[in-house]
Motif scaffolding. Structure first.
Motif, mmCIF file in Angstrom:
data_model
loop_
_atom_site.group_PDB
_atom_site.id
_atom_site.type_symbol
_atom_site.label_atom_id
_atom_site.label_comp_id
_atom_site.label_asym_id
_atom_site.label_seq_id
_atom_site.Cartn_x
_atom_site.Cartn_y
_atom_site.Cartn_z
ATOM 1 N N VAL A 192 0.867 -1.170 0.000
ATOM 2 C CA VAL A 192 0.000 0.000 0.000
ATOM 3 C C VAL A 192 0.904 1.220 0.000
ATOM 4 N N LEU A 193 0.686 2.123 -0.955
ATOM 5 C CA LEU A 193 1.480 3.342 -1.042
ATOM 6 C C LEU A 193 0.562 4.544 -1.225
ATOM 7 N N HIS A 194 0.914 5.652 -0.577
ATOM 8 C CA HIS A 194 0.219 6.904 -0.840
ATOM 9 C C HIS A 194 0.939 7.724 -1.900
ATOM 10 N N ASP A 195 2.225 7.542 -2.037
ATOM 11 C CA ASP A 195 2.992 8.311 -3.020
ATOM 12 C C ASP A 195 2.901 7.633 -4.380
ATOM 13 N N ILE A 196 2.128 8.226 -5.287
ATOM 14 C CA ILE A 196 1.927 7.596 -6.585
ATOM 15 C C ILE A 196 3.207 7.550 -7.408
ATOM 16 N N ASN A 197 4.162 8.430 -7.089
ATOM 17 C CA ASN A 197 5.402 8.436 -7.871
ATOM 18 C C ASN A 197 6.315 7.282 -7.496
ATOM 19 N N PHE A 198 6.343 6.893 -6.228
ATOM 20 C CA PHE A 198 7.067 5.673 -5.862
ATOM 21 C C PHE A 198 6.379 4.465 -6.493
ATOM 22 N N ALA A 199 5.055 4.469 -6.481
ATOM 23 C CA ALA A 199 4.317 3.371 -7.126
ATOM 24 C C ALA A 199 4.671 3.310 -8.608
ATOM 25 N N SER A 200 4.749 4.469 -9.253
ATOM 26 C CA SER A 200 5.052 4.520 -10.673
ATOM 27 C C SER A 200 6.445 4.001 -10.980
ATOM 28 N N CYS A 201 7.423 4.390 -10.160
ATOM 29 C CA CYS A 201 8.821 4.062 -10.458
ATOM 30 C C CYS A 201 9.174 2.608 -10.164
#
Length: 252
Positions: A192-201
């Motif tokens: 589970v992540l709130h930071d979509i950019n970490f999810a993206s990378c």
């Protein structure tokens, strides 16, 4: 593979996870994203059997999770929750050794200690491994708990907001370690992540939840997209490609 089939979880008679079905493929990173209250953490808890489901079925490797014995499930799936409270005074090394309990039942072998040492090294905790948890910063504690999960050496690794309390350096370090676990060791990681950019990378696949339901899911490039994110977050998030990664500019 993890298969969630029409799973519902009720609190006070209201669904916080509402008839969710999703398949999580092996040997990749899957991220759950979405606003607060979307049901992300609850879904992760049900997959690990920390929370009971009210309806539906969850299969891990074609076997319903209710049919696993506790110790057997703990050798298959590990989970790190957002908050972890331990009431006894432990060193980092003591804590990480708990990850071997499903195998050793508290009587650690040389092989168990090898996994402990490797997890401590992965998280760059060697210099402070004998410090007590109450002597650590929030980021150091989080790295220690993640090391415990690594030492458990399960096929499936579930992490609920693993970047809590971490600075940029250690957030990137942890994501790189998780990526390496998938690419080199064949693990399956779900977080589970709130930071979509970490999810993206770092993700291969993203599941976007809102109001207890899955609103979109797919390969990362399909989800990190302005119209999709507008549907999920009710805000306009322009996307730029930077270093080959799709980055959401949500802070302007």
């Amino acid at each position: 593979m993890i298969e969630v089939r029409d799973v519902t979880k009720l609190y006070g008679g209201k669904p916080v996870v509402d008839s969710v079905s999703v398949a999580i493929a092996r040997n990749q990173i899957t991220s759950f994203i979405g606003p607060n209250g979307a049901g992300k953490s609850t879904l992760l808890s049900m997959i690990s059997r920390l929370a009971d489901k009210d309806r539906g079925e969850i299969f891990i490797n074609d076997r319903e999770i209710g049919r696993y014995k506790s110790n057997e499930l703990a050798r298959t799936v590990s989970i790190l929750k957002q908050t972890n409270h331990i009431n006894i005074r432990l060193t980092i090394r003591d804590l990480v050794s708990f990850g071997r309990f499903p195998y050793s039942q508290g009587r650690l072998t040389k092989e168990d200690w090898r996994y402990v040492d490797e997890a401590i090294r992965y998280m760059e905790l060697e210099d402070i491994e004998n410090k007590y948890l109450d002597q650590l910063s929030g980021g150091q504690r989080q790295r220690a708990f993640i090391a415990m999960v690594l030492a458990q050496d399960t096929e499936y690794v579930l992490l609920d907001e693993p970047l809590n309390n971490l600075d940029m350096k250690h957030s990137v370090q942890i994501m790189k370690v998780l990526r390496r676990m998938v690419d080199e060791l064949g693990k399956t990681v779900v977080f589970v992540l709130h930071d979509i950019n970490f999810a993206s990378c770092y993700s291969d696949y993203i599941v976007a939840l809102k109001g207890g339901k899955i609103v979109r899911e797919g390969p990362t490039a399909d989800i990190i997209d302005t119209p999709v994110l507008r549907e999920v977050y009710d805000m306009e998030i322009p996307i730029e490609t930077i270093g080959g990664n799709r980055i959401g500019i949500y802070f302007s």
